[in-house]
Design a protein around this motif. Structure first.
Motif, PDB file in Angstrom:
ATOM      1  N   GLY A 373       0.778  -1.236   0.000  1.00 50.01           N
ATOM      2  CA  GLY A 373       0.000   0.000   0.000  1.00 50.01           C
ATOM      3  C   GLY A 373       0.804   1.278   0.000  1.00 50.01           C
ATOM      4  O   GLY A 373       0.236   2.371   0.017  1.00 50.01           O
ATOM      5  N   PHE A 374       2.146   1.181  -0.036  1.00 52.67           N
ATOM      6  CA  PHE A 374       2.930   2.417  -0.135  1.00 52.67           C
ATOM      7  C   PHE A 374       3.622   2.464  -1.482  1.00 52.67           C
ATOM      8  O   PHE A 374       3.095   1.920  -2.455  1.00 52.67           O
ATOM      9  N   GLY A 375       4.748   3.145  -1.625  1.00 48.74           N
ATOM     10  CA  GLY A 375       5.325   3.317  -2.960  1.00 48.74           C
ATOM     11  C   GLY A 375       4.381   4.121  -3.837  1.00 48.74           C
ATOM     12  O   GLY A 375       3.882   5.172  -3.450  1.00 48.74           O
ATOM     13  N   GLY A 376       4.095   3.607  -5.027  1.00 48.66           N
ATOM     14  CA  GLY A 376       3.207   4.304  -5.947  1.00 48.66           C
ATOM     15  C   GLY A 376       1.831   4.563  -5.375  1.00 48.66           C
ATOM     16  O   GLY A 376       1.185   5.567  -5.705  1.00 48.66           O
ATOM     17  N   PHE A 377       1.353   3.685  -4.485  1.00 48.20           N
ATOM     18  CA  PHE A 377       0.034   3.856  -3.868  1.00 48.20           C
ATOM     19  C   PHE A 377       0.016   5.045  -2.912  1.00 48.20           C
ATOM     20  O   PHE A 377      -1.058   5.552  -2.585  1.00 48.20           O
ATOM     21  N   ALA A 378       1.180   5.467  -2.425  1.00 45.33           N
ATOM     22  CA  ALA A 378       1.258   6.529  -1.416  1.00 45.33           C
ATOM     23  C   ALA A 378       1.986   7.755  -1.938  1.00 45.33           C
ATOM     24  O   ALA A 378       2.550   8.527  -1.155  1.00 45.33           O
ATOM     25  N   MET A 379       1.956   7.972  -3.245  1.00 44.08           N
ATOM     26  CA  MET A 379       2.647   9.131  -3.792  1.00 44.08           C
ATOM     27  C   MET A 379       2.047  10.447  -3.308  1.00 44.08           C
ATOM     28  O   MET A 379       2.707  11.483  -3.337  1.00 44.08           O
ATOM     29  N   SER A 380       0.815  10.421  -2.836  1.00 43.55           N
ATOM     30  CA  SER A 380       0.214  11.632  -2.276  1.00 43.55           C
ATOM     31  C   SER A 380       0.922  12.056  -0.986  1.00 43.55           C
ATOM     32  O   SER A 380       0.839  13.213  -0.576  1.00 43.55           O
ATOM     33  N   ALA A 381       1.636  11.139  -0.341  1.00 44.82           N
ATOM     34  CA  ALA A 381       2.421  11.484   0.843  1.00 44.82           C
ATOM     35  C   ALA A 381       3.758  12.108   0.464  1.00 44.82           C
ATOM     36  O   ALA A 381       4.423  12.708   1.313  1.00 44.82           O
ATOM     37  N   ALA A 382       4.162  11.953  -0.786  1.00 41.82           N
ATOM     38  CA  ALA A 382       5.495  12.394  -1.227  1.00 41.82           C
ATOM     39  C   ALA A 382       5.410  13.046  -2.599  1.00 41.82           C
ATOM     40  O   ALA A 382       5.958  12.536  -3.572  1.00 41.82           O
ATOM     41  N   PRO A 383       4.713  14.192  -2.709  1.00 43.80           N
ATOM     42  CA  PRO A 383       4.556  14.811  -4.034  1.00 43.80           C
ATOM     43  C   PRO A 383       5.868  15.167  -4.712  1.00 43.80           C
ATOM     44  O   PRO A 383       5.935  15.226  -5.940  1.00 43.80           O
ATOM     45  N   ALA A 384       6.942  15.339  -3.931  1.00 43.83           N
ATOM     46  CA  ALA A 384       8.239  15.661  -4.535  1.00 43.83           C
ATOM     47  C   ALA A 384       8.788  14.510  -5.369  1.00 43.83           C
ATOM     48  O   ALA A 384       9.733  14.707  -6.144  1.00 43.83           O
ATOM     49  N   ILE A 385       8.196  13.308  -5.253  1.00 44.42           N
ATOM     50  CA  ILE A 385       8.667  12.158  -6.027  1.00 44.42           C
ATOM     51  C   ILE A 385       8.517  12.392  -7.520  1.00 44.42           C
ATOM     52  O   ILE A 385       9.232  11.780  -8.329  1.00 44.42           O
ATOM     53  N   VAL A 386       7.624  13.294  -7.926  1.00 47.77           N
ATOM     54  CA  VAL A 386       7.407  13.500  -9.364  1.00 47.77           C
ATOM     55  C   VAL A 386       8.659  14.039 -10.050  1.00 47.77           C
ATOM     56  O   VAL A 386       8.812  13.880 -11.269  1.00 47.77           O
ATOM     57  N   ALA A 387       9.542  14.663  -9.293  1.00 47.15           N
ATOM     58  CA  ALA A 387      10.796  15.134  -9.895  1.00 47.15           C
ATOM     59  C   ALA A 387      11.651  13.974 -10.378  1.00 47.15           C
ATOM     60  O   ALA A 387      12.444  14.119 -11.304  1.00 47.15           O
ATOM     61  N   LEU A 388      11.482  12.791  -9.764  1.00 47.95           N
ATOM     62  CA  LEU A 388      12.257  11.616 -10.158  1.00 47.95           C
ATOM     63  C   LEU A 388      11.520  10.767 -11.181  1.00 47.95           C
ATOM     64  O   LEU A 388      12.110  10.341 -12.184  1.00 47.95           O
ATOM     65  N   VAL A 389      10.231  10.511 -10.952  1.00 49.12           N
ATOM     66  CA  VAL A 389       9.508   9.545 -11.784  1.00 49.12           C
ATOM     67  C   VAL A 389       8.622  10.194 -12.840  1.00 49.12           C
ATOM     68  O   VAL A 389       8.024   9.497 -13.667  1.00 49.12           O
ATOM     69  N   GLY A 390       8.515  11.523 -12.823  1.00 44.21           N
ATOM     70  CA  GLY A 390       7.695  12.207 -13.813  1.00 44.21           C
ATOM     71  C   GLY A 390       6.268  12.421 -13.343  1.00 44.21           C
ATOM     72  O   GLY A 390       5.849  11.923 -12.308  1.00 44.21           O
ATOM     73  N   GLY A 391       5.505  13.177 -14.137  1.00 41.42           N
ATOM     74  CA  GLY A 391       4.124  13.464 -13.795  1.00 41.42           C
ATOM     75  C   GLY A 391       3.991  14.758 -13.032  1.00 41.42           C
ATOM     76  O   GLY A 391       4.923  15.563 -12.933  1.00 41.42           O
ATOM     77  N   THR A 392       2.812  14.984 -12.455  1.00 41.29           N
ATOM     78  CA  THR A 392       2.509  16.209 -11.722  1.00 41.29           C
ATOM     79  C   THR A 392       2.091  15.874 -10.302  1.00 41.29           C
ATOM     80  O   THR A 392       1.757  14.724  -9.986  1.00 41.29           O
ATOM     81  N   VAL A 393       2.085  16.894  -9.458  1.00 40.74           N
ATOM     82  CA  VAL A 393       1.653  16.699  -8.078  1.00 40.74           C
ATOM     83  C   VAL A 393       0.185  16.266  -8.044  1.00 40.74           C
ATOM     84  O   VAL A 393      -0.199  15.392  -7.259  1.00 40.74           O
ATOM     85  N   ALA A 394      -0.641  16.859  -8.921  1.00 40.27           N
ATOM     86  CA  ALA A 394      -2.055  16.477  -8.966  1.00 40.27           C
ATOM     87  C   ALA A 394      -2.211  14.996  -9.312  1.00 40.27           C
ATOM     88  O   ALA A 394      -3.055  14.294  -8.744  1.00 40.27           O
TER      89      ALA A 394
END
Length: 480
Positions: A373-394
């Motif tokens: 349930g974490f990692g990609g499922f919990a990207m809302s906890a770590a919006p800064a991850i988009v700088a590494l994996v792409g996409g937007t905070v939304a």
């Protein structure tokens, strides 16, 4: 020609006024219908199973009244086992000494079972590097001959109570985490972080990689082993919860998690019998990359999810893993069985000098984090991850909400502040994946398709729908 003006009577004026109101009303009605038609025309809908007749038949069978109640009760039990699990880091040890069935010539790999000749470039690179590291060959060419000779026993990490990121390769002399689920008694293992980029698990295998593995075997692993003997067990579920509150998603963003884990281990490291210079080497090594805690969370998730294996009638997914050729899942109600489909492309930013066509396909056991349930499922906890994996905070926020559509519960022990402390979406249900057409989201690293190069980017991917269709079909047959 003359024109006469006729003044309307009061009754006529009233009629004209009513007619005008009617015309305005009709115009508004027409506008409403037009707007509704426009809304309907943009409605996104996918038939269950994506229109696949086999998937639709399996889903129909699993939703029959005589089975549905049994499945719901089983899924509630499986998810409760996952959420109640309390994985504790109880030590470190050599694979040969701690992993059941490990031998000097056993090599564990990520994903479902695969033969040497079918492995992709990164996994072959990691295997040959491990064979040289173990002293079973003098060089990489000889190592390839050894790998093809039948002298090496290849086995999925998941079939040895273990997980391994990317190529997942684990050999006899490598030191592993030992994580015990105190609630249910089962144990899980995973190897140590080599940190990032040009490393064995990404398929790199030159002398610098082998030298690092030797140092990890002789210094890093033994020092960690002594450290836990001083500190005692470490509560990993507690640390995971804290890390998510500090901005990690604990698959590819691990700054907070590494800080917390190292904080727990540092007193023991300082008390160990190693020299000051060796302790400085370890401190510098951990400081070289935030990924130090990444494998730790994988073993934590594995220990929790394995507790659900064997719950009869359950359609909950307990494993998602990739070997670079196939993506495999396993479910609680059919323990030990793999359901596979083709490994997918990972889409995301590339390191300078590399192009998407340089990428190997999705690989690694690290999707155990998303399975929990974490990692990609919990990207809302770590919006800064988009700088590494792409996409937007939304989009990062939306991924967590989407995953709630295919899971069974929210884990109250591990929560996400940005979603008003909602618990992690927990318990992927094969039926819901097929019914909604929503596939689990996974964020992951990208390894070069050829052996010897290593990490070249990171991004987003999904499992193949085919794996869930096979699982649902097998479940329907077994439960009927």
């Amino acid at each position: 020609m003359s024109t006469e003006t006729t003044e309307l009577t009061p009754a006529a004026r009233l009629f004209a006024s009513d007619l005008s109101v009617v015309n305005v009303g009709l115009a508004m009605f027409d506008a409403d219908i037009t707007a509704q038609n426009a809304e309907v025309s943009t409605l996104e809908w996918t038939p269950p199973g994506g229109g696949n007749p086999e998937a639709a038949r399996a889903l129909d069978a699993l939703e029959r009244p005589e089975l549905a109640a049994r499945i719901e009760a089983a899924n509630a039990e499986a998810v409760e086992r996952i959420m109640a699990a309390r994985p504790m880091l109880i030590g470190f040890g050599r694979a040969l000494d701690v992993v059941p069935g490990m031998t000097p010539t056993t090599i564990l790999h990520s994903g479902p079972p695969i033969a040497w000749e079918d492995m992709n470039g990164p996994m072959k690179g990691a295997v040959t590097g491990a064979i040289v590291f173990e002293g079973l060959a003098e060089d990489l060419d000889e190592a390839a001959e050894v790998a093809a000779s039948g002298r090496i026993t290849f086995k999925p990490c998941h079939e040895a109570d273990s997980v391994g990121s990317m190529a997942g390769v684990t050999s006899a002399s490598m030191y592993l985490h030992i994580v015990k689920n105190e609630t249910h008694g089962n144990v899980a293992y995973t190897n140590l972080s080599e940190q990032m980029a040009k490393i064995l698990r990404m398929g790199a295998n030159d002398q610098s990689v082998i030298d690092r593995l030797v140092w990890m075997r002789d210094v890093f692993g033994p020092m960690l082993k002594e450290a836990v003997e001083f500190t005692g067990p470490v509560d990993l579920r507690l640390l995971l919860s804290q890390a998510l509150h500090m901005g990690d998603e604990c698959h590819n963003r691990n700054g907070a998690g590494t800080l917390l884990l190292f904080q727990a281990l540092a007193p023991g490291l300082l008390q160990s019998s190693f020299t000051t210079e060796q302790k400085k080497e370890v401190f510098d090594f951990v400081a070289s990359s935030d990924y130090f805690s990444g494998p730790t969370w994988m073993a934590m998730a594995k220990a929790a999810l394995d507790a659900a294996n064997g719950v009869p009638d359950s359609t909950i997914v307990t494993t998602m893993a990739r070997n670079g050729v196939e993506f495999g899942i396993r479910v609680a109600g059919l323990p030990g069985q793999w359901f596979t489909g083709p490994a997918q492309k990972v889409v995301g930013p590339m390191f300078a000098g590399y192009k998407p066509e340089d990428s190997g396909l999705d690989i690694g056991d690290s999707a155990i984090t998303e399975t929990y349930g974490f990692g990609g499922f919990a990207m809302s906890a770590a919006p800064a991850i988009v700088a590494l994996v792409g996409g937007t905070v939304a989009e990062a926020m939306g991924y967590t909400r989407d995953m709630g559509e295919i899971t069974t519960a929210q884990n109250p022990n591990v929560t996400i502040p940005a979603l008003d402390f909602q618990g992690l979406p927990t318990g992927i249900d094969v039926r819901k994946v097929i019914d909604t057409g929503i596939l689990p989201i996974i964020n992951t690293a990208i390894a070069h398709k050829e052996a010897g190069i290593g990490m070249i980017g990171a991004g987003i991917t999904h499992p193949p729908a085919e794996a869930f269709t096979k699982a649902a079909t097998a479940l329907a047959a077994a439960l009927a």
